[in-house]
Design a protein around this motif. Structure first.
Motif, PDB file in Angstrom:
ATOM      1  N   LYS A 245     -11.785 -34.318  81.037  1.00 39.33           N
ATOM      2  CA  LYS A 245     -11.032 -35.050  82.129  1.00 39.33           C
ATOM      3  C   LYS A 245     -11.960 -36.019  82.958  1.00 39.33           C
ATOM      4  N   THR A 246     -11.427 -36.958  83.624  1.00 39.59           N
ATOM      5  CA  THR A 246     -12.520 -37.826  84.385  1.00 39.59           C
ATOM      6  C   THR A 246     -12.419 -37.195  85.949  1.00 39.59           C
ATOM      7  N   VAL A 247     -13.487 -37.023  86.520  1.00 45.76           N
ATOM      8  CA  VAL A 247     -13.508 -36.483  87.890  1.00 45.76           C
ATOM      9  C   VAL A 247     -14.625 -37.263  88.514  1.00 45.76           C
ATOM     10  N   THR A 248     -14.644 -36.855  89.947  1.00 48.42           N
ATOM     11  CA  THR A 248     -15.813 -37.518  90.736  1.00 48.42           C
ATOM     12  C   THR A 248     -16.516 -36.296  91.133  1.00 48.42           C
ATOM     13  N   ILE A 249     -17.899 -36.415  91.042  1.00 49.76           N
ATOM     14  CA  ILE A 249     -18.824 -35.174  91.401  1.00 49.76           C
ATOM     15  C   ILE A 249     -19.569 -35.723  92.741  1.00 49.76           C
ATOM     16  N   VAL A 250     -19.554 -34.795  93.717  1.00 46.24           N
ATOM     17  CA  VAL A 250     -20.580 -34.903  94.724  1.00 46.24           C
ATOM     18  C   VAL A 250     -21.579 -34.091  94.851  1.00 46.24           C
ATOM     19  N   PHE A 251     -23.081 -34.414  95.015  1.00 42.65           N
ATOM     20  CA  PHE A 251     -23.886 -33.567  95.244  1.00 42.65           C
ATOM     21  C   PHE A 251     -24.455 -33.814  96.695  1.00 42.65           C
ATOM     22  N   ALA A 252     -24.744 -32.834  97.485  1.00 39.42           N
ATOM     23  CA  ALA A 252     -25.319 -32.870  98.827  1.00 39.42           C
ATOM     24  C   ALA A 252     -26.434 -31.770  98.733  1.00 39.42           C
ATOM     25  N   ASP A 253     -27.629 -32.491  99.472  1.00 40.30           N
ATOM     26  CA  ASP A 253     -28.487 -31.558  99.820  1.00 40.30           C
ATOM     27  C   ASP A 253     -29.268 -31.825 101.191  1.00 40.30           C
ATOM     28  N   VAL A 254     -29.866 -30.941 101.729  1.00 42.06           N
ATOM     29  CA  VAL A 254     -30.390 -30.952 102.881  1.00 42.06           C
ATOM     30  C   VAL A 254     -31.990 -31.169 102.931  1.00 42.06           C
ATOM     31  N   THR A 255     -32.529 -32.055 103.797  1.00 42.63           N
ATOM     32  CA  THR A 255     -34.060 -32.132 104.083  1.00 42.63           C
ATOM     33  C   THR A 255     -34.396 -31.402 105.424  1.00 42.63           C
ATOM     34  N   GLY A 256     -35.309 -30.871 105.471  1.00 41.79           N
ATOM     35  CA  GLY A 256     -35.630 -30.359 106.622  1.00 41.79           C
ATOM     36  C   GLY A 256     -35.482 -28.849 106.474  1.00 41.79           C
ATOM     37  N   SER A 257     -34.894 -28.121 105.818  1.00 38.59           N
ATOM     38  CA  SER A 257     -34.685 -26.795 105.540  1.00 38.59           C
ATOM     39  C   SER A 257     -35.804 -25.908 105.489  1.00 38.59           C
ATOM     40  N   THR A 258     -36.983 -26.259 104.616  1.00 40.70           N
ATOM     41  CA  THR A 258     -38.073 -25.653 104.675  1.00 40.70           C
ATOM     42  C   THR A 258     -38.711 -25.349 106.032  1.00 40.70           C
ATOM     43  N   ALA A 259     -38.796 -26.630 106.809  1.00 37.15           N
ATOM     44  CA  ALA A 259     -39.291 -26.201 108.219  1.00 37.15           C
ATOM     45  C   ALA A 259     -38.360 -25.407 109.195  1.00 37.15           C
ATOM     46  N   LEU A 260     -37.121 -25.327 108.817  1.00 37.82           N
ATOM     47  CA  LEU A 260     -36.236 -24.381 109.323  1.00 37.82           C
ATOM     48  C   LEU A 260     -36.689 -22.873 109.095  1.00 37.82           C
ATOM     49  N   GLY A 261     -36.950 -22.706 108.018  1.00 41.66           N
ATOM     50  CA  GLY A 261     -37.329 -21.547 107.532  1.00 41.66           C
ATOM     51  C   GLY A 261     -38.542 -20.944 107.958  1.00 41.66           C
ATOM     52  N   GLU A 262     -39.408 -21.750 108.397  1.00 43.98           N
ATOM     53  CA  GLU A 262     -40.727 -21.536 108.786  1.00 43.98           C
ATOM     54  C   GLU A 262     -40.614 -21.145 110.556  1.00 43.98           C
TER      55      GLU A 262
ATOM     56  N   ARG B 269     -31.161 -33.432 107.614  1.00 46.56           N
ATOM     57  CA  ARG B 269     -30.637 -34.608 107.176  1.00 46.56           C
ATOM     58  C   ARG B 269     -30.244 -34.379 105.791  1.00 46.56           C
ATOM     59  N   ALA B 270     -29.039 -35.274 105.312  1.00 50.31           N
ATOM     60  CA  ALA B 270     -28.389 -34.982 104.095  1.00 50.31           C
ATOM     61  C   ALA B 270     -28.708 -36.130 103.224  1.00 50.31           C
ATOM     62  N   ARG B 271     -28.938 -35.701 101.802  1.00 50.58           N
ATOM     63  CA  ARG B 271     -28.983 -36.913 100.961  1.00 50.58           C
ATOM     64  C   ARG B 271     -27.689 -36.629  99.906  1.00 50.58           C
ATOM     65  N   ILE B 272     -26.902 -37.395  99.727  1.00 47.28           N
ATOM     66  CA  ILE B 272     -25.963 -37.533  98.880  1.00 47.28           C
ATOM     67  C   ILE B 272     -25.600 -38.444  97.685  1.00 47.28           C
ATOM     68  N   GLY B 273     -25.325 -37.855  96.741  1.00 45.24           N
ATOM     69  CA  GLY B 273     -25.232 -38.750  95.635  1.00 45.24           C
ATOM     70  C   GLY B 273     -23.666 -38.438  94.925  1.00 45.24           C
ATOM     71  N   ILE B 274     -23.023 -39.503  94.475  1.00 42.31           N
ATOM     72  CA  ILE B 274     -21.530 -39.491  93.979  1.00 42.31           C
ATOM     73  C   ILE B 274     -21.377 -40.255  92.694  1.00 42.31           C
ATOM     74  N   ASN B 275     -20.835 -39.473  91.830  1.00 36.79           N
ATOM     75  CA  ASN B 275     -20.615 -40.157  90.654  1.00 36.79           C
ATOM     76  C   ASN B 275     -19.289 -39.862  89.887  1.00 36.79           C
ATOM     77  N   THR B 276     -18.695 -40.678  89.129  1.00 33.76           N
ATOM     78  CA  THR B 276     -17.451 -40.578  88.520  1.00 33.76           C
ATOM     79  C   THR B 276     -17.619 -40.746  87.028  1.00 33.76           C
ATOM     80  N   GLY B 277     -17.013 -39.791  86.140  1.00 31.15           N
ATOM     81  CA  GLY B 277     -17.141 -39.829  84.867  1.00 31.15           C
ATOM     82  C   GLY B 277     -16.620 -38.790  83.801  1.00 31.15           C
ATOM     83  N   GLU B 278     -16.467 -38.661  82.640  1.00 30.39           N
ATOM     84  CA  GLU B 278     -15.825 -37.589  82.167  1.00 30.39           C
ATOM     85  C   GLU B 278     -16.597 -36.477  81.811  1.00 30.39           C
ATOM     86  N   VAL B 279     -15.997 -35.118  82.101  1.00 33.06           N
ATOM     87  CA  VAL B 279     -16.625 -34.049  82.016  1.00 33.06           C
ATOM     88  C   VAL B 279     -15.772 -32.902  81.093  1.00 33.06           C
TER      89      VAL B 279
END
Length: 336
Positions: free
Chosen positions: A36-53, A134-144
């Motif tokens: 089926k054709t779906v839309t996928i969202v990937f989100a990641d945060v920058t700064g989490s390493t500093a948070l852990g320190e 801060r978040a980085r986000i990528g969005i793509n649509t296609g068959e899966v």
């Protein structure tokens, strides 16, 4: 409740045909995979390493728990599902188990909400810890290929998933990058600018990408320009035009309901009818929004605003002058 293999709608036990799209419901057996054709969202945060320190493990876990909860809430508010959390990253899918005609727009709106939710979290982090995520986000649509929703198997695989992940990795902190298909399908609902084609890991050719600028809150119906010819629905168009002719001649209401699976061409059929009768009628268009809050009277509000111009309230009061509850009606309709 068994889910339809065609549209993903859940149906009561005993149904042989889907109550939404009419597709046959297969007897439950071994899980099956569907394309089926779906839309996928990937989100990641920058700064989490500093948070852990800077924070102890319990505090870090609490902050990331808030982050994941906020991301999941934003996704589910727009009809998507969080497929999995990968370290600091979130993978969400729109179109599983149920496909919506506006899944790309839903995904983009969810991404905006995810970014806004992270900003609210940052307000607390900056105040208490002097940190910012801060978040980085990528969005793509296609068959899966996805597992059978009826069996709870929703794991999606395919090149579209890989491209969404690469777009997220290529995005700058605070940026949302869209694949070409997502940008095209979202159409007039978004404002985006092209970026230089990206050389993504695993792709033999550079991949076109777009930077999201804004999501428009209200886009009128039938604004997208179509160059493709109208084919395969001539009989249905004749029926609609006949209903219009009967209504005009008899000065009576004709109600026509167009039903079909997502993407089959319902909106295009209605658009063709509007184009064919516009010179013989004053056409008013009211849309039922697919989801949201306070949208019960949205179609009526759109019609009244088109009819009333700059003074829709006065026009509606004029039409309903004899109604004892005119003030209540005007308030409820125009507050949509």
């Amino acid at each position: 409740m068994p889910a339809c293999p065609q549209c993903g709608q859940e149906n009561p036990a005993g149904f042989r045909l889907c109550g939404m799209c009419g597709a046959p419901l297969e007897a439950l057996g071994s899980p099956r995979e569907v394309r089926k054709t779906v839309t996928i969202v990937f989100a990641d945060v920058t700064g989490s390493t500093a948070l852990g320190e800077l924070l102890d493990p319990e505090a870090t876990r609490r902050v990331m728990g808030w982050y994941f909860d906020a991301m999941q809430t934003a996704v589910e508010r727009h009809g998507g599902i969080v497929e999995k959390f990968i370290g600091d990253a979130v993978m969400a899918v729109f179109g599983i188990p149920q496909v919506h005609e506006d899944d790309p727009v839903r995904a983009v709106r969810a991404a905006i909400d995810m970014r806004a939710a992270l900003q609210r979290l940052n307000d607390e982090l900056e105040r208490d810890e002097g940190l910012e995520l801060r978040a980085r986000i990528g969005i793509n649509t296609g068959e899966v290929v996805a597992g059978d929703a009826a069996d709870g198997q929703r794991f999606a695989t395919g090149d579209a998933v890989n491209v969404a992940a690469r777009l997220e990795q290529a995005a700058a902190p605070g940026e949302i990058l869209l694949g070409d298909a997502t940008r095209a399908l979202a159409g007039e609902a978004i404002v985006a600018e092209p970026v230089e084609a990206l050389a993504l890991k695993g792709k033999s050719e550079p991949v076109p990408a777009w930077r999201l600028i804004d999501v428009l809150a209200d886009v009128p119906a039938f604004t997208r320009h179509l160059d493709t010819p109208f084919v395969g629905r001539s009989d249905e168009l004749v029926l609609l035009e006949r209903a219009f002719t009967d209504a005009a001649q008899e000065r009576a209401v004709e109600l026509v309901t167009v039903v079909g699976a997502p993407g089959i061409g319902k909106s295009r059929l209605a658009r063709e009818l509007v184009g064919n009768v516009r010179d013989r009628a004053h056409v008013l268009i009211g849309r039922c929004l697919p989801y949201g809050e306070g949208i019960t009277y949205w179609p009526l509000a759109e019609v009244v605003k088109q009819l009333g111009g700059e003074t829709p309230a006065a026009r509606l009061r004029e039409i309903l002058a004899a109604d004892e509850q005119v003030d209540l009606v005007v308030d409820r309709v125009l507050s949509a």
